[in-house]
Design a protein around this motif. Sequence first.
Motif, PDB file in Angstrom:
ATOM      1  N   LEU A 200       0.931  -1.141  -0.024  1.00 57.13           N
ATOM      2  CA  LEU A 200       0.012  -0.048  -0.021  1.00 57.13           C
ATOM      3  C   LEU A 200       0.898   0.828  -0.391  1.00 57.13           C
ATOM      4  N   VAL A 201       1.770   1.469   1.021  1.00 59.57           N
ATOM      5  CA  VAL A 201       2.893   2.465   0.667  1.00 59.57           C
ATOM      6  C   VAL A 201       4.238   2.230   0.714  1.00 59.57           C
ATOM      7  N   GLY A 202       4.314   1.379  -0.099  1.00 59.06           N
ATOM      8  CA  GLY A 202       6.046   1.144  -0.388  1.00 59.06           C
ATOM      9  C   GLY A 202       6.901   0.758   0.777  1.00 59.06           C
ATOM     10  N   GLY A 203       6.852   0.262   2.270  1.00 57.10           N
ATOM     11  CA  GLY A 203       7.430   0.279   3.064  1.00 57.10           C
ATOM     12  C   GLY A 203       7.163   2.287   3.533  1.00 57.10           C
ATOM     13  N   ARG A 204       6.909   2.702   3.306  1.00 60.96           N
ATOM     14  CA  ARG A 204       7.408   4.210   3.260  1.00 60.96           C
ATOM     15  C   ARG A 204       8.735   4.580   3.813  1.00 60.96           C
ATOM     16  N   SER A 205       9.544   3.831   1.925  1.00 61.72           N
ATOM     17  CA  SER A 205      10.237   4.382   1.793  1.00 61.72           C
ATOM     18  C   SER A 205      11.011   5.318   0.373  1.00 61.72           C
ATOM     19  N   PHE A 206       9.825   5.569  -0.141  1.00 65.23           N
ATOM     20  CA  PHE A 206      10.731   6.750  -1.300  1.00 65.23           C
ATOM     21  C   PHE A 206      10.661   8.056  -1.487  1.00 65.23           C
ATOM     22  N   PRO A 207      11.985   7.932  -2.122  1.00 65.29           N
ATOM     23  CA  PRO A 207      12.684   9.215  -1.806  1.00 65.29           C
ATOM     24  C   PRO A 207      11.369  10.659  -2.789  1.00 65.29           C
ATOM     25  N   ALA A 208      12.056  11.690  -2.325  1.00 65.14           N
ATOM     26  CA  ALA A 208      12.042  12.652  -3.393  1.00 65.14           C
ATOM     27  C   ALA A 208      11.662  13.117  -4.857  1.00 65.14           C
ATOM     28  N   TRP A 209      12.551  11.921  -5.549  1.00 70.14           N
ATOM     29  CA  TRP A 209      12.244  11.640  -7.116  1.00 70.14           C
ATOM     30  C   TRP A 209      11.282  11.100  -7.260  1.00 70.14           C
ATOM     31  N   LEU A 210      11.340   9.471  -6.764  1.00 70.35           N
ATOM     32  CA  LEU A 210      10.139   8.768  -6.348  1.00 70.35           C
ATOM     33  C   LEU A 210       8.892   9.120  -6.401  1.00 70.35           C
ATOM     34  N   ILE A 211       8.569  10.655  -5.397  1.00 69.34           N
ATOM     35  CA  ILE A 211       7.222  10.860  -4.673  1.00 69.34           C
ATOM     36  C   ILE A 211       6.887  11.772  -5.935  1.00 69.34           C
ATOM     37  N   TYR A 212       7.966  12.576  -6.949  1.00 70.85           N
ATOM     38  CA  TYR A 212       7.532  13.617  -6.962  1.00 70.85           C
ATOM     39  C   TYR A 212       6.581  13.281  -8.532  1.00 70.85           C
ATOM     40  N   PHE A 213       7.038  11.870  -9.274  1.00 71.21           N
ATOM     41  CA  PHE A 213       6.680  11.217 -10.572  1.00 71.21           C
ATOM     42  C   PHE A 213       5.853  10.727  -9.970  1.00 71.21           C
ATOM     43  N   LEU A 214       5.630   9.873  -9.188  1.00 66.81           N
ATOM     44  CA  LEU A 214       3.886   9.558  -8.502  1.00 66.81           C
ATOM     45  C   LEU A 214       3.254  10.148  -8.323  1.00 66.81           C
ATOM     46  N   ALA A 215       3.639  11.688  -7.663  1.00 66.23           N
ATOM     47  CA  ALA A 215       2.432  13.093  -7.560  1.00 66.23           C
ATOM     48  C   ALA A 215       2.377  13.140  -8.928  1.00 66.23           C
ATOM     49  N   VAL A 216       2.719  14.033  -9.579  1.00 62.78           N
ATOM     50  CA  VAL A 216       2.313  14.182 -11.121  1.00 62.78           C
ATOM     51  C   VAL A 216       1.829  13.185 -11.940  1.00 62.78           C
TER      52      VAL A 216
END
Length: 500
Positions: free
Chosen positions: A33-49
């Motif tokens: 569900l949440v990727g183990g709360r491990s996503f760095p900023a760049w991956l959050i960026y692409f997931l968000a956009v």
Amino acid sequence: MIAAVVALVLAAAMLLALLAGRISRGGGISEFLVGGRSFPAWLIYFLAVGEVYSIGAMIGFPSGVYAEGASSAVWFMGYILLAYVLGYFIAPLVWRAGHHYDAMTIPEVFGRHFRSRGIEVVAALTMVVALIPWGQYQFIGLRTVLGAMDLRLTPLQCVVTAGVLGFLYVAVSGVRSPAFVSVLKDALMVLGVAAVGIAAVMKAGGVEEVTGAHAVPLPSVTLQGGQLTYTLTTIVFQAVVFYLAFGAAYIFPAKSEAAVKSSTVWMPLYMLMFPFLVLASYWALAEKPHLKDPNTAFIAAARALLPEWLVGFVAAGAALSGVLVLAVTALNVSGVVTRTLMRGARTDVQRRTSTLVVAGFVVVAALLTLYAAALMLTVLNLTYMLLAQLVPAWISVLWFRRTSAAGAACGMAVGVVTAIVLYVRETEFGGVNPGLVSMALNAAVLVVWTLVRPGEARGPVALLGSRVPAGDRAVPADDEAGRRPDAAVQPDAEDTAGAP
């Protein structure tokens, strides 16, 4: 040619999804569900956009401009820009709440903060009802894209194809698949939109020939009266709702508040593609004024302006946009159902059930698309009207101490019923967005109830320190059996000093 290119891109995307599955750190519910709360900023960026600039940007935005004119363009772009400003400050607080309460979904945050099973269930039901039309929104766009490629597919076959793809992306590795595939999707989407916009200008002989008074009807470029009021209220309304409703799906996987904040800084760069979308929309309005379905405006422009191989990449980018958001939405619903409505089940049972819920959600959204299709931006409005009912409770979690849990749950229920009634009856309030009206009624119920019967004191999340050590979380992580304690530890006195 178009079909071959789309198939090639979708195959490449599936390989990326499989790669994401291989690097996953196990198959637990947290990883799913949440990727183990491990996503760095760049991956959050692409997931968000990937969530912000979905198929609604490529298909829904042009269809709104084509059918309704400038008002759709202004509020669509305006709310996203304002949402980024608010998100820079709000998104880290949303992550803090999820981390502090060790929650994977919004209902879990509410339930643990208010120590109330009731509000957790009401919030879960609200999210499920709200996200079904959001899934339908993606399917409408996907059916439009697949149906415009001369694949000789029936509407049913288009929807089934899109649904299977969305299910597979989630089943492979949960939230990691959409995150990794978003990188490919964003590249195709930006390049495709720019290509159509530039081709429209070149075909017409200049920007003036596309946007000038002789080319575009006056109602399509002006705002006045109730239309202006609706646009302005919608910008504010949807900007507030975005990060306090949609946001958790891609905020919770981040590894830190800093990663969340960093990811929001560069997101406005994607707004550079909207001028190209406007050019494509106005070109379609001038050159193809009698389209039966406004949702096909962008694809019709692409097919008329670009060679087939390039149309294939444009269509592939649009299809991936819809599939990925559909996947994340289905994953969000599965988390809400399994973590709230199956509370106490073992984590392995939750993990298996999540996959089944994803499949069920896809089926329901697909059926709505087949039998209750609508203009995409109309469905988008319904989604926001329903998700807006989470906002008053979120504000209470972040900034207030003695909000009544019963008042928050009751206000949420009243707001949902009001939103549905206003949507079905198409009620107008002098141009004011009806979602704002239903959310205001929700907030009024919450405030009055709290004044009459305040809740117990709780530390507002915004007043907690930005770094929350694991040992200071309000609740411990799930144990191996998936059981969750309800008791929450109050923050230190210094954290709550001065709280309202």
